[in-house]
Scaffold this motif. Structure first.
Motif, PDB file in Angstrom:
ATOM      1  N   GLN A   1      79.174  53.582   2.033  1.00  0.00           N
ATOM      2  CA  GLN A   1      78.513  52.301   1.798  1.00  0.00           C
ATOM      3  C   GLN A   1      78.786  51.840   0.373  1.00  0.00           C
ATOM      4  O   GLN A   1      79.193  52.621  -0.487  1.00  0.00           O
ATOM      5  N   THR A   2      78.558  50.551   0.157  1.00  0.00           N
ATOM      6  CA  THR A   2      78.749  49.979  -1.170  1.00  0.00           C
ATOM      7  C   THR A   2      77.854  48.759  -1.329  1.00  0.00           C
ATOM      8  O   THR A   2      77.501  48.112  -0.333  1.00  0.00           O
ATOM      9  N   SER A   3      77.518  48.456  -2.558  1.00  0.00           N
ATOM     10  CA  SER A   3      76.741  47.242  -2.838  1.00  0.00           C
ATOM     11  C   SER A   3      77.638  46.099  -3.286  1.00  0.00           C
ATOM     12  O   SER A   3      77.171  44.970  -3.425  1.00  0.00           O
ATOM     13  N   TYR A   4      78.920  46.383  -3.504  1.00  0.00           N
ATOM     14  CA  TYR A   4      79.828  45.332  -3.978  1.00  0.00           C
ATOM     15  C   TYR A   4      79.980  44.237  -2.934  1.00  0.00           C
ATOM     16  O   TYR A   4      80.183  44.502  -1.756  1.00  0.00           O
ATOM     17  N   GLY A   5      79.862  42.998  -3.378  1.00  0.00           N
ATOM     18  CA  GLY A   5      79.910  41.860  -2.474  1.00  0.00           C
ATOM     19  C   GLY A   5      78.595  41.646  -1.743  1.00  0.00           C
ATOM     20  O   GLY A   5      78.501  40.770  -0.888  1.00  0.00           O
ATOM     21  N   LYS A   6      77.593  42.454  -2.089  1.00  0.00           N
ATOM     22  CA  LYS A   6      76.282  42.339  -1.453  1.00  0.00           C
ATOM     23  C   LYS A   6      75.229  42.188  -2.544  1.00  0.00           C
ATOM     24  O   LYS A   6      75.500  41.613  -3.597  1.00  0.00           O
ATOM     25  N   THR A   7      74.027  42.712  -2.304  1.00  0.00           N
ATOM     26  CA  THR A   7      72.972  42.655  -3.315  1.00  0.00           C
ATOM     27  C   THR A   7      72.994  43.936  -4.142  1.00  0.00           C
ATOM     28  O   THR A   7      72.992  45.032  -3.563  1.00  0.00           O
ATOM     29  N   PRO A   8      73.028  43.850  -5.467  1.00  0.00           N
ATOM     30  CA  PRO A   8      72.980  45.058  -6.299  1.00  0.00           C
ATOM     31  C   PRO A   8      71.678  45.833  -6.064  1.00  0.00           C
ATOM     32  O   PRO A   8      70.721  45.298  -5.493  1.00  0.00           O
ATOM     33  N   VAL A   9      71.650  47.069  -6.522  1.00  0.00           N
ATOM     34  CA  VAL A   9      70.433  47.870  -6.431  1.00  0.00           C
ATOM     35  C   VAL A   9      69.785  47.907  -7.811  1.00  0.00           C
ATOM     36  O   VAL A   9      70.443  47.727  -8.835  1.00  0.00           O
ATOM     37  N   TYR A  10      68.480  48.147  -7.815  1.00  0.00           N
ATOM     38  CA  TYR A  10      67.713  48.185  -9.059  1.00  0.00           C
ATOM     39  C   TYR A  10      66.980  49.518  -9.140  1.00  0.00           C
ATOM     40  O   TYR A  10      66.382  49.975  -8.158  1.00  0.00           O
ATOM     41  N   VAL A  11      67.034  50.141 -10.301  1.00  0.00           N
ATOM     42  CA  VAL A  11      66.418  51.453 -10.492  1.00  0.00           C
ATOM     43  C   VAL A  11      65.547  51.418 -11.743  1.00  0.00           C
ATOM     44  O   VAL A  11      66.029  51.040 -12.821  1.00  0.00           O
ATOM     45  N   LYS A  12      64.294  51.812 -11.594  1.00  0.00           N
ATOM     46  CA  LYS A  12      63.390  51.882 -12.750  1.00  0.00           C
ATOM     47  C   LYS A  12      63.518  53.260 -13.378  1.00  0.00           C
ATOM     48  O   LYS A  12      63.450  54.275 -12.695  1.00  0.00           O
ATOM     49  N   ILE A  13      63.702  53.287 -14.685  1.00  0.00           N
ATOM     50  CA  ILE A  13      63.883  54.540 -15.392  1.00  0.00           C
ATOM     51  C   ILE A  13      62.517  55.215 -15.580  1.00  0.00           C
ATOM     52  O   ILE A  13      61.602  54.628 -16.169  1.00  0.00           O
ATOM     53  N   PRO A  14      62.351  56.436 -15.082  1.00  0.00           N
ATOM     54  CA  PRO A  14      61.056  57.120 -15.195  1.00  0.00           C
ATOM     55  C   PRO A  14      60.827  57.630 -16.614  1.00  0.00           C
ATOM     56  O   PRO A  14      61.763  57.761 -17.410  1.00  0.00           O
ATOM     57  N   ALA A  15      59.567  57.931 -16.920  1.00  0.00           N
ATOM     58  CA  ALA A  15      59.227  58.445 -18.249  1.00  0.00           C
ATOM     59  C   ALA A  15      59.861  59.808 -18.481  1.00  0.00           C
ATOM     60  O   ALA A  15      60.249  60.141 -19.606  1.00  0.00           O
ATOM     61  N   THR A  16      59.969  60.586 -17.424  1.00  0.00           N
ATOM     62  CA  THR A  16      60.579  61.916 -17.509  1.00  0.00           C
ATOM     63  C   THR A  16      61.743  61.990 -16.540  1.00  0.00           C
ATOM     64  O   THR A  16      61.594  61.649 -15.359  1.00  0.00           O
ATOM     65  N   THR A  17      62.878  62.415 -17.028  1.00  0.00           N
ATOM     66  CA  THR A  17      64.056  62.503 -16.163  1.00  0.00           C
ATOM     67  C   THR A  17      63.859  63.590 -15.114  1.00  0.00           C
ATOM     68  O   THR A  17      63.567  64.742 -15.459  1.00  0.00           O
ATOM     69  N   PRO A  18      64.004  63.265 -13.843  1.00  0.00           N
ATOM     70  CA  PRO A  18      63.821  64.261 -12.790  1.00  0.00           C
ATOM     71  C   PRO A  18      64.980  65.258 -12.767  1.00  0.00           C
ATOM     72  O   PRO A  18      66.071  64.961 -13.247  1.00  0.00           O
ATOM     73  N   GLU A  19      64.721  66.416 -12.229  1.00  0.00           N
ATOM     74  CA  GLU A  19      65.765  67.411 -12.025  1.00  0.00           C
ATOM     75  C   GLU A  19      65.864  67.648 -10.515  1.00  0.00           C
ATOM     76  O   GLU A  19      65.540  68.710 -10.002  1.00  0.00           O
ATOM     77  N   ASP A  20      66.323  66.631  -9.814  1.00  0.00           N
ATOM     78  CA  ASP A  20      66.244  66.627  -8.358  1.00  0.00           C
ATOM     79  C   ASP A  20      67.614  66.596  -7.666  1.00  0.00           C
ATOM     80  O   ASP A  20      67.713  66.290  -6.492  1.00  0.00           O
ATOM     81  N   TYR A  21      68.662  66.927  -8.396  1.00  0.00           N
ATOM     82  CA  TYR A  21      70.021  66.944  -7.854  1.00  0.00           C
ATOM     83  C   TYR A  21      70.355  65.622  -7.182  1.00  0.00           C
ATOM     84  O   TYR A  21      70.755  65.548  -6.030  1.00  0.00           O
ATOM     85  N   SER A  22      70.145  64.549  -7.944  1.00  0.00           N
ATOM     86  CA  SER A  22      70.465  63.208  -7.466  1.00  0.00           C
ATOM     87  C   SER A  22      70.947  62.381  -8.654  1.00  0.00           C
ATOM     88  O   SER A  22      70.750  62.767  -9.820  1.00  0.00           O
ATOM     89  N   PRO A  23      71.573  61.230  -8.387  1.00  0.00           N
ATOM     90  CA  PRO A  23      72.027  60.373  -9.491  1.00  0.00           C
ATOM     91  C   PRO A  23      70.918  59.917 -10.437  1.00  0.00           C
ATOM     92  O   PRO A  23      71.215  59.474 -11.556  1.00  0.00           O
ATOM     93  N   MET A  24      69.656  60.014 -10.010  1.00  0.00           N
ATOM     94  CA  MET A  24      68.560  59.638 -10.901  1.00  0.00           C
ATOM     95  C   MET A  24      68.592  60.430 -12.209  1.00  0.00           C
ATOM     96  O   MET A  24      68.104  59.970 -13.236  1.00  0.00           O
ATOM     97  N   GLU A  25      69.214  61.589 -12.188  1.00  0.00           N
ATOM     98  CA  GLU A  25      69.267  62.435 -13.388  1.00  0.00           C
ATOM     99  C   GLU A  25      70.140  61.827 -14.483  1.00  0.00           C
ATOM    100  O   GLU A  25      69.965  62.147 -15.663  1.00  0.00           O
ATOM    101  N   ILE A  26      71.086  60.964 -14.117  1.00  0.00           N
ATOM    102  CA  ILE A  26      72.034  60.467 -15.127  1.00  0.00           C
ATOM    103  C   ILE A  26      71.759  59.040 -15.573  1.00  0.00           C
ATOM    104  O   ILE A  26      72.339  58.579 -16.552  1.00  0.00           O
ATOM    105  N   PHE A  27      70.874  58.341 -14.877  1.00  0.00           N
ATOM    106  CA  PHE A  27      70.681  56.926 -15.198  1.00  0.00           C
ATOM    107  C   PHE A  27      70.116  56.720 -16.597  1.00  0.00           C
ATOM    108  O   PHE A  27      70.416  55.712 -17.258  1.00  0.00           O
ATOM    109  N   SER A  28      69.306  57.651 -17.077  1.00  0.00           N
ATOM    110  CA  SER A  28      68.743  57.501 -18.424  1.00  0.00           C
ATOM    111  C   SER A  28      69.782  57.728 -19.507  1.00  0.00           C
ATOM    112  O   SER A  28      69.510  57.504 -20.694  1.00  0.00           O
ATOM    113  N   LEU A  29      70.993  58.169 -19.128  1.00  0.00           N
ATOM    114  CA  LEU A  29      72.073  58.415 -20.088  1.00  0.00           C
ATOM    115  C   LEU A  29      73.023  57.230 -20.175  1.00  0.00           C
ATOM    116  O   LEU A  29      74.054  57.320 -20.851  1.00  0.00           O
ATOM    117  N   MET A  30      72.663  56.129 -19.506  1.00  0.00           N
ATOM    118  CA  MET A  30      73.587  54.995 -19.416  1.00  0.00           C
ATOM    119  C   MET A  30      73.051  53.764 -20.153  1.00  0.00           C
ATOM    120  O   MET A  30      71.862  53.689 -20.452  1.00  0.00           O
TER     121      MET A  30
END
Length: 335
Positions: A67-96
């Motif tokens: 799947q892809t969001s290109y050509g569609k609606t982008p996705v939005y992610v709220k950065i949590p106060a504490t970075t999760p360690e959940d083996y998901s891309p959420m772990e890297i978003f605070s580094l961007m």
């Protein structure tokens, strides 16, 4: 067109990155997620907790696009106060930061061993990878800014989304009609159709009811022909109806519906019978079981396999567009 080309080039770049980067060029999060961030040339600061990232993404299983969001609606992610360690891309978003791109790799074996994938989908196997490519296209300071942008993107994407939904609906209807046609051919081949027609003719003769056969087996008694437009495939019809069982004359359902004929949205006998009327017409439809709910009525419905039905109908309107009416179709009622 410029926006589409921009999306295409960016998507191609991210797909190439997820395919070509070797594991040795990746870093690891605390949970073991492989990732690589390609920083933008700008001097923006890293995203902060409670800010919102606006992202486009590509998700692949090995080299196959999921799947892809290109050509569609982008996705939005709220950065949590504490970075999760959940083996998901959420772990890297605070580094961007705004403009950055990133790649993340989730190993199927790791998802299974960590208990994050209870049952492996049939199209996956051990050793597979889920590759993600991300591009940050915006950062918002608060919820109100994020919500305003999301609304704008959603409205911008409406024409594409409506087209895709219409195409999917048309595909589903086509498949449904093909299944119905195949079932009807099998009923004719097995003799069930002829059996149903004969049983209905015997019933009508015993009751001294003069009815006309229409279609492949529905019998109609027209009480009032109507003087308006003829009902036909492709027309929207609004129908007031009352459904009864032929076996004991008990009413099982009643109401009003508006539907387009010829789309397979009604039982075959209902469509056949309605098509014999004009706007303003009234009649009674005698529907053999094979033109009603067939061999497999919906579980929980009051119908037996191949149970014949009677419908008293009044054709309220016939038009080329959806009429302003109660949009309720006759369902297989629950007990």
């Amino acid at each position: 067109m410029k926006r589409i080309l921009s999306y295409s080039f960016t998507m191609i770049a991210l797909v190439a990155l997820t395919a070509s980067c070797s594991n040795t060029s990746y870093k690891k999060t605390k949970s073991g997620l492989l990732y690589k961030i390609m920083p933008a040339a700008g001097k923006d600061s890293l995203v902060k907790p409670n800010q919102w990232l606006k992202l486009n993404f590509v998700q692949k299983l090995n080299d196959s696009l999921l799947q892809t969001s290109y050509g569609k609606t982008p996705v939005y992610v709220k950065i949590p106060a504490t970075t999760p360690e959940d083996y998901s891309p959420m772990e890297i978003f605070s580094l961007m930061k705004n403009g950055d791109s990133a790649v993340a790799v989730m190993m199927i074996d790791s998802l299974v061993s960590k208990g994050l994938m209870q049952q492996m989908p049939p199209f996956m196997k051990k050793g597979d990878k889920i590759n993600w490519g991300f591009k940050v296209v915006g950062v918002f300071e608060n919820d109100s800014l994020y919500m305003a942008d999301q609304k704008m993107e959603y409205e911008k994407d409406t024409p594409r989304r409506e087209k895709a939904e219409a195409e999917e609906m048309a595909k589903m209807k086509q498949q449904m009609m093909e299944r119905r046609n195949a079932e009807e051919m099998e009923l004719e081949k097995s003799g069930e159709a002829a059996k149903g027609v004969q049983a209905m003719e015997d019933y009508l003769k015993a009751k001294n009811i003069a009815a006309t056969k229409v279609g492949k087996g529905t019998y109609v008694v027209i009480k009032q022909q109507g003087t308006g437009t003829q009902a036909a495939d492709g027309k929207f019809v609004t129908v007031q109806y009352s459904g009864r069982k032929l076996s004991n004359d008990s009413t099982f359902d009643s109401g009003t519906f508006t539907r387009k004929l010829g789309q397979g949205e009604l039982i075959s006998g209902m469509e056949e019978g309605i098509s014999a009327l004009k706007e303003g017409g009234k009649g009674t439809l005698y529907v053999p079981g094979f033109r009603a709910y067939g061999a497999n009525p919906q579980p929980g419905s009051p119908f037996k396999p191949f149970e014949p039905l009677i419908f008293d109908v009044e054709l309220k309107s016939v038009s080329d567009t959806m009429a302003a009416s109660s949009d309720v179709r006759p369902q297989q009622p629950q007990r």
